[in-house]
Design a protein around this motif. Structure first.
Motif, PDB file in Angstrom:
ATOM      1  N   GLU A 273       0.829  -1.199   0.000  1.00  0.00           N
ATOM      2  CA  GLU A 273       0.000   0.000   0.000  1.00  0.00           C
ATOM      3  C   GLU A 273       0.863   1.248   0.000  1.00  0.00           C
ATOM      4  O   GLU A 273       1.942   1.267   0.563  1.00  0.00           O
ATOM      5  CB  GLU A 273      -0.891   0.023   1.227  1.00  0.00           C
ATOM      6  N   ALA A 274       0.341   2.292  -0.660  1.00  0.00           N
ATOM      7  CA  ALA A 274       1.051   3.561  -0.671  1.00  0.00           C
ATOM      8  C   ALA A 274       0.731   4.321   0.590  1.00  0.00           C
ATOM      9  O   ALA A 274      -0.369   4.260   1.119  1.00  0.00           O
ATOM     10  CB  ALA A 274       0.632   4.362  -1.892  1.00  0.00           C
ATOM     11  N   ASP A 275       1.724   5.020   1.095  1.00  0.00           N
ATOM     12  CA  ASP A 275       1.503   5.909   2.228  1.00  0.00           C
ATOM     13  C   ASP A 275       1.522   7.331   1.703  1.00  0.00           C
ATOM     14  O   ASP A 275       2.570   7.842   1.286  1.00  0.00           O
ATOM     15  CB  ASP A 275       2.588   5.703   3.270  1.00  0.00           C
ATOM     16  N   ILE A 276       0.384   7.969   1.752  1.00  0.00           N
ATOM     17  CA  ILE A 276       0.266   9.330   1.254  1.00  0.00           C
ATOM     18  C   ILE A 276      -0.525  10.134   2.265  1.00  0.00           C
ATOM     19  O   ILE A 276      -1.577   9.708   2.747  1.00  0.00           O
ATOM     20  CB  ILE A 276      -0.391   9.358  -0.148  1.00  0.00           C
ATOM     21  N   TYR A 277       0.015  11.270   2.622  1.00  0.00           N
ATOM     22  CA  TYR A 277      -0.530  12.048   3.731  1.00  0.00           C
ATOM     23  C   TYR A 277      -0.875  13.450   3.259  1.00  0.00           C
ATOM     24  O   TYR A 277      -0.075  14.099   2.595  1.00  0.00           O
ATOM     25  CB  TYR A 277       0.491  12.128   4.867  1.00  0.00           C
ATOM     26  N   GLN A 278      -2.061  13.876   3.653  1.00  0.00           N
ATOM     27  CA  GLN A 278      -2.486  15.227   3.336  1.00  0.00           C
ATOM     28  C   GLN A 278      -2.800  15.984   4.621  1.00  0.00           C
ATOM     29  O   GLN A 278      -3.469  15.450   5.508  1.00  0.00           O
ATOM     30  CB  GLN A 278      -3.748  15.221   2.452  1.00  0.00           C
ATOM     31  N   THR A 279      -2.339  17.213   4.687  1.00  0.00           N
ATOM     32  CA  THR A 279      -2.681  18.088   5.807  1.00  0.00           C
ATOM     33  C   THR A 279      -2.928  19.494   5.292  1.00  0.00           C
ATOM     34  O   THR A 279      -2.311  19.912   4.308  1.00  0.00           O
ATOM     35  CB  THR A 279      -1.534  18.137   6.846  1.00  0.00           C
ATOM     36  N   PRO A 280      -3.844  20.231   5.924  1.00  0.00           N
ATOM     37  CA  PRO A 280      -4.758  19.755   6.957  1.00  0.00           C
ATOM     38  C   PRO A 280      -5.893  18.939   6.364  1.00  0.00           C
ATOM     39  O   PRO A 280      -6.137  19.005   5.169  1.00  0.00           O
ATOM     40  CB  PRO A 280      -5.289  21.076   7.542  1.00  0.00           C
ATOM     41  N   ARG A 281      -6.569  18.146   7.163  1.00  0.00           N
ATOM     42  CA  ARG A 281      -7.744  17.406   6.682  1.00  0.00           C
ATOM     43  C   ARG A 281      -8.921  18.357   6.483  1.00  0.00           C
ATOM     44  O   ARG A 281      -9.701  18.214   5.548  1.00  0.00           O
ATOM     45  CB  ARG A 281      -8.132  16.307   7.668  1.00  0.00           C
ATOM     46  N   TYR A 282      -9.044  19.301   7.394  1.00  0.00           N
ATOM     47  CA  TYR A 282     -10.130  20.283   7.309  1.00  0.00           C
ATOM     48  C   TYR A 282      -9.554  21.663   7.589  1.00  0.00           C
ATOM     49  O   TYR A 282      -8.732  21.818   8.484  1.00  0.00           O
ATOM     50  CB  TYR A 282     -11.233  19.974   8.320  1.00  0.00           C
ATOM     51  N   LEU A 283     -10.017  22.654   6.827  1.00  0.00           N
ATOM     52  CA  LEU A 283      -9.535  24.024   7.025  1.00  0.00           C
ATOM     53  C   LEU A 283     -10.645  24.995   6.697  1.00  0.00           C
ATOM     54  O   LEU A 283     -11.256  24.912   5.624  1.00  0.00           O
ATOM     55  CB  LEU A 283      -8.326  24.276   6.116  1.00  0.00           C
ATOM     56  N   VAL A 284     -10.890  25.918   7.622  1.00  0.00           N
ATOM     57  CA  VAL A 284     -11.853  26.995   7.405  1.00  0.00           C
ATOM     58  C   VAL A 284     -11.095  28.311   7.535  1.00  0.00           C
ATOM     59  O   VAL A 284     -10.498  28.575   8.580  1.00  0.00           O
ATOM     60  CB  VAL A 284     -13.004  26.945   8.427  1.00  0.00           C
ATOM     61  N   ILE A 285     -11.116  29.105   6.478  1.00  0.00           N
ATOM     62  CA  ILE A 285     -10.353  30.356   6.492  1.00  0.00           C
ATOM     63  C   ILE A 285     -11.183  31.487   5.893  1.00  0.00           C
ATOM     64  O   ILE A 285     -12.210  31.245   5.262  1.00  0.00           O
ATOM     65  CB  ILE A 285      -9.037  30.236   5.697  1.00  0.00           C
ATOM     66  N   GLY A 286     -10.707  32.708   6.093  1.00  0.00           N
ATOM     67  CA  GLY A 286     -11.388  33.858   5.550  1.00  0.00           C
ATOM     68  C   GLY A 286     -10.889  34.216   4.156  1.00  0.00           C
ATOM     69  O   GLY A 286      -9.785  33.834   3.752  1.00  0.00           O
ATOM     70  N   THR A 287     -11.700  34.954   3.448  1.00  0.00           N
ATOM     71  CA  THR A 287     -11.338  35.408   2.098  1.00  0.00           C
ATOM     72  C   THR A 287     -10.057  36.235   2.127  1.00  0.00           C
ATOM     73  O   THR A 287      -9.862  37.049   3.026  1.00  0.00           O
ATOM     74  CB  THR A 287     -12.481  36.243   1.509  1.00  0.00           C
ATOM     75  N   GLY A 288      -9.206  35.985   1.124  1.00  0.00           N
ATOM     76  CA  GLY A 288      -7.973  36.746   0.988  1.00  0.00           C
ATOM     77  C   GLY A 288      -6.762  36.118   1.640  1.00  0.00           C
ATOM     78  O   GLY A 288      -5.633  36.555   1.406  1.00  0.00           O
ATOM     79  N   LYS A 289      -6.977  35.082   2.434  1.00  0.00           N
ATOM     80  CA  LYS A 289      -5.847  34.429   3.105  1.00  0.00           C
ATOM     81  C   LYS A 289      -5.073  33.553   2.123  1.00  0.00           C
ATOM     82  O   LYS A 289      -5.623  33.006   1.181  1.00  0.00           O
ATOM     83  CB  LYS A 289      -6.345  33.558   4.262  1.00  0.00           C
ATOM     84  N   LYS A 290      -3.801  33.425   2.401  1.00  0.00           N
ATOM     85  CA  LYS A 290      -2.947  32.507   1.642  1.00  0.00           C
ATOM     86  C   LYS A 290      -2.909  31.173   2.367  1.00  0.00           C
ATOM     87  O   LYS A 290      -2.739  31.130   3.585  1.00  0.00           O
ATOM     88  CB  LYS A 290      -1.531  33.063   1.521  1.00  0.00           C
ATOM     89  N   ILE A 291      -3.102  30.096   1.624  1.00  0.00           N
ATOM     90  CA  ILE A 291      -3.060  28.776   2.251  1.00  0.00           C
ATOM     91  C   ILE A 291      -2.235  27.815   1.410  1.00  0.00           C
ATOM     92  O   ILE A 291      -2.131  27.960   0.194  1.00  0.00           O
ATOM     93  CB  ILE A 291      -4.479  28.176   2.441  1.00  0.00           C
ATOM     94  N   THR A 292      -1.652  26.860   2.093  1.00  0.00           N
ATOM     95  CA  THR A 292      -0.930  25.787   1.423  1.00  0.00           C
ATOM     96  C   THR A 292      -1.442  24.458   1.922  1.00  0.00           C
ATOM     97  O   THR A 292      -1.485  24.224   3.136  1.00  0.00           O
ATOM     98  CB  THR A 292       0.587  25.889   1.669  1.00  0.00           C
ATOM     99  N   LEU A 293      -1.846  23.619   0.997  1.00  0.00           N
ATOM    100  CA  LEU A 293      -2.254  22.264   1.327  1.00  0.00           C
ATOM    101  C   LEU A 293      -1.058  21.346   1.083  1.00  0.00           C
ATOM    102  O   LEU A 293      -0.471  21.361  -0.005  1.00  0.00           O
ATOM    103  CB  LEU A 293      -3.443  21.831   0.466  1.00  0.00           C
ATOM    104  N   GLU A 294      -0.736  20.559   2.105  1.00  0.00           N
ATOM    105  CA  GLU A 294       0.446  19.720   2.019  1.00  0.00           C
ATOM    106  C   GLU A 294       0.089  18.311   1.551  1.00  0.00           C
ATOM    107  O   GLU A 294      -0.949  17.760   1.896  1.00  0.00           O
ATOM    108  CB  GLU A 294       1.132  19.639   3.381  1.00  0.00           C
ATOM    109  N   CYS A 295       0.994  17.736   0.782  1.00  0.00           N
ATOM    110  CA  CYS A 295       0.842  16.344   0.359  1.00  0.00           C
ATOM    111  C   CYS A 295       2.220  15.705   0.375  1.00  0.00           C
ATOM    112  O   CYS A 295       3.149  16.198  -0.287  1.00  0.00           O
ATOM    113  CB  CYS A 295       0.248  16.254  -1.041  1.00  0.00           C
TER     114      CYS A 295
END
Lengths: 111, 114
Positions: free
Chosen positions: B1-23
């Motif tokens: 099986e492959a091990d693949i991780y994503q973070t965050p699982r859930y994110l609530v943010i306001g308009t205009g924010k910069k975000i990075t989803l990790e994999c």
């Protein structure tokens, strides 16, 4: 959020009955076809695949049929169980692992 | 099986924010993908990478960007999030050899932009 794409077709079956989920593909040069199962809140998981030079492949309770003449793929689930409720996607693989997903079908198993 | 991780699982943010989803993946797979999926809807490819320093846009236009500096890491960034970016983002990997085409998916990152 803004919707992307179409709502999925649905299929409801009684527990214990057999389910047949269909998929039409577009590229006659596809090398592999894969069925994925996606449960609510999770990523898709591999179920079974079939090479383009095969017509049928069987797994545990699942059978995939490939009809290249009409570019049609089906997934048959025997003795459907509540745990089979999920969205099922077919995918075709061409060239260097270029994978294209179909629309998907939501399967609901009625106890 | 492959091990693949994503973070965050859930994110609530306001308009205009910069975000990075990790994999991140630990299988050494050369190919990595980002898909966008609204609840109960189709999967749409937004970015993919065939190896380090390789990134391409997918079938669906996206305002996000990606980078592939290391084999195991494929982050997705939104410079200025908007409510239209609310969706689930799925990361996937596969390997060129053997060429089965099977994708291994992470659990997804569900993003809500207020």
């Amino acid at each position: 959020g803004e919707s992307v794409g179409l709502h999925l077709p649905t299929l409801s079956v009684q527990e214990g009955d057999n389910s047949i989920i269909n998929c039409a593909y577009s590229n006659s040069a596809s090398d592999y076809f894969i069925w994925y199962k996606q449960e609510s809140g999770k990523g898709p998981q591999f179920i079974i695949d079939i090479r383009s030079n095969m017509d049928k492949r069987q797994g545990q309770r699942v059978t995939v049929l490939l009809n290249k003449t009409v570019k049609h793929l089906s997934l048959q689930i025997a003795a459907t169980q509540p745990g089979d409720s999920a969205v099922y996607f077919c995918a075709e693989v061409t060239g260097a692992n270029n994978l294209f997903f179909g629309t998907g079908t939501r399967l609901t198993v009625i106890p | 099986e492959a091990d693949i991780y994503q973070t965050p699982r859930y994110l609530v943010i306001g308009t205009g924010k910069k975000i990075t989803l990790e994999c991140s993946q630990t299988m050494g797979h050369d190919k990595m993908y980002w898909y966008q999926q609204d609840p109960g809807m189709e999967l749409h490819l937004i970015h993919y990478s065939y190896g380090v320093n390789s990134t391409e846009k997918g079938d669906l236009s996206s305002e996000s960007t990606v980078s592939r500096i290391r084999t195991e890491h494929f982050p997705l960034t939104l410079e200025s999030a908007r409510p239209s970016h609310t969706s689930q983002y799925l990361c996937a990997t596969t390997q060129t050899v053997p060429n089965t085409g099977e994708l291994f998916f992470g659990e997804g990152s569900r993003l809500t932009v207020l």
